[in-house]
Design a protein around this motif. Structure first.
Motif, PDB file in Angstrom:
ATOM      1  N   ALA A 130       0.829  -1.209   0.000  1.00 43.61           N
ATOM      2  CA  ALA A 130       0.000   0.000   0.000  1.00 43.61           C
ATOM      3  C   ALA A 130       0.862   1.257   0.000  1.00 43.61           C
ATOM      4  N   PHE A 131       1.940   1.258   0.800  1.00 49.66           N
ATOM      5  CA  PHE A 131       2.831   2.416   0.805  1.00 49.66           C
ATOM      6  C   PHE A 131       3.607   2.514  -0.506  1.00 49.66           C
ATOM      7  N   TRP A 132       3.984   1.383  -1.058  1.00 51.81           N
ATOM      8  CA  TRP A 132       4.730   1.393  -2.315  1.00 51.81           C
ATOM      9  C   TRP A 132       3.888   2.015  -3.440  1.00 51.81           C
ATOM     10  N   LYS A 133       2.590   1.710  -3.416  1.00 52.82           N
ATOM     11  CA  LYS A 133       1.674   2.233  -4.436  1.00 52.82           C
ATOM     12  C   LYS A 133       1.081   3.586  -4.052  1.00 52.82           C
ATOM     13  N   ARG A 134       1.417   4.061  -2.845  1.00 52.91           N
ATOM     14  CA  ARG A 134       0.846   5.303  -2.317  1.00 52.91           C
ATOM     15  C   ARG A 134      -0.681   5.224  -2.290  1.00 52.91           C
ATOM     16  N   SER A 135      -1.204   4.107  -1.868  1.00 49.34           N
ATOM     17  CA  SER A 135      -2.647   3.905  -1.799  1.00 49.34           C
ATOM     18  C   SER A 135      -3.262   4.759  -0.701  1.00 49.34           C
ATOM     19  N   THR A 136      -4.537   5.034  -0.829  1.00 53.59           N
ATOM     20  CA  THR A 136      -5.224   5.879   0.153  1.00 53.59           C
ATOM     21  C   THR A 136      -5.316   5.227   1.533  1.00 53.59           C
ATOM     22  N   ASN A 137      -5.192   3.908   1.577  1.00 53.69           N
ATOM     23  CA  ASN A 137      -5.346   3.193   2.861  1.00 53.69           C
ATOM     24  C   ASN A 137      -4.020   2.891   3.546  1.00 53.69           C
TER      25      ASN A 137
END
Length: 314
Positions: free
Chosen positions: A56-63
């Motif tokens: 999620a952090f790698w993709k800069r996801s909202t969650n």
């Protein structure tokens, strides 16, 4: 890549669970497969959550921030539970200092996810929003953790009580034999034995005139470590004897039948020298422990070897 290093560093906590999976012993769970199974499942779920958080952090996801903060909270709860239970390892990740260190890191990472300017640049506050499934994932992990502990404790108590009743009903004590339902022993000839109960704990006191006083108590403990022995030693030490100089007479570890014994004996330099002998016996198969504390005047035969050899942690 450098801006992701703090996030990558956080994931190493998940490998603690892999370490637990690789080094577990069934006797550490008192042969309770419900506790063991729930621990495995939670370990797997936490490992999966850590990987999910990293992605999620790698993709800069909202969650991403939501996941990071909740992972820190879950790790903190697990460490807090370990501190409350107080069942520490002498070495490894279950060591008290490591648990305290991990707890502080959990707090530090939670603050980092909440206040860090770096995280705010990476994932702006207005952009943050957990996925619908994230709440279910966190709730599921908490439920499994709570349910596993609850069922494990209930079943452990049930089977322990059942086992003890079965053992005691079939136990044939010989002459001068005694039991508290947890351990059994034989009192040497010439000793008077009394049974008493204090705060739910049954103990036996053996006396031979005014020269020898022995206390024997059974319980449950699987932490066969030096630090745990020191904990018992300090709790059983008589503070009234602190004013007297003392000399260590013996400090050994050995096996008696199937029991592992920590033994220490000291002499207090009173007007009439007094010897305190303290033995802590563990049985890894039954998960039981026996405390044997012996006070005697120096030169008096306290029958310590006879008593220790008679103790059964069935």
């Amino acid at each position: 890549m450098a801006k992701f290093l703090p996030i990558l560093h956080r994931v190493k906590g998940a490998f603690n669970f892999i370490y637990l999976l690789a080094t577990f012993k069934i006797q550490d769970y008192s042969f309770n497969y419900i506790l063991l199974g729930s621990n495995f499942l939670v370990a797997l779920l936490m490992w999966g959550l850590s990987v999910y958080t990293l992605i999620a952090f790698w993709k800069r996801s909202t969650n991403a921030v939501f996941l990071g903060k909740n992972y820190a909270i879950l790790c903190f709860i697990a460490n807090l539970a370990s501190l409350i239970i107080g069942d520490f390892e002498e070495y490894g990740i279950g060591n008290l200092s490591r648990i305290l260190s991990a707890s502080m890191w959990c707090v530090a990472w939670y603050i980092y996810f909440s206040k860090s300017a770096q995280v705010k640049r990476l994932i702006p506050v207005l952009y943050r929003k957990p996925f619908k499934c994230d709440n279910y994932i966190i709730a599921f992990i908490i439920s499994i953790y709570s349910l596993g502990i609850g069922l494990g404790i209930i079943t452990q108590q049930y089977f322990t009580d059942l086992h003890e009743k079965n053992i005691v009903s079939k136990l044939h004590l010989g002459k001068n034999g005694y039991t508290d339902g947890i351990i059994a022993f034989t009192a040497p000839k010439g000793f008077t034995c009394y049974k008493y109960k204090n705060e739910g704990i049954i103990s036996h006191t053996l006396e031979k005139g005014d020269s020898i006083h022995i206390t024997i108590t059974g319980g449950y403990d699987t932490q066969n470590t030096n630090s745990n022995f020191e904990y018992y030693w300090n709790n059983w030490k008589d503070s009234e004897m602190n004013d007297y100089a003392n000399v260590i007479l013996e400090n050994n570890k050995y096996t008696i039948h199937d029991n592992y014994c920590h033994f220490r004996s000291i002499r207090y330099e009173a007007d009439t020298p007094i010897v305190w002998s303290f033995a802590l016996l563990f049985n890894e198969y039954s998960g039981k422990v026996c405390v044997c504390s012996i006070w005697s005047f120096e030169g008096t035969s306290n029958n310590i070897n006879e008593i220790l050899n008679s103790i059964k942690l069935f």
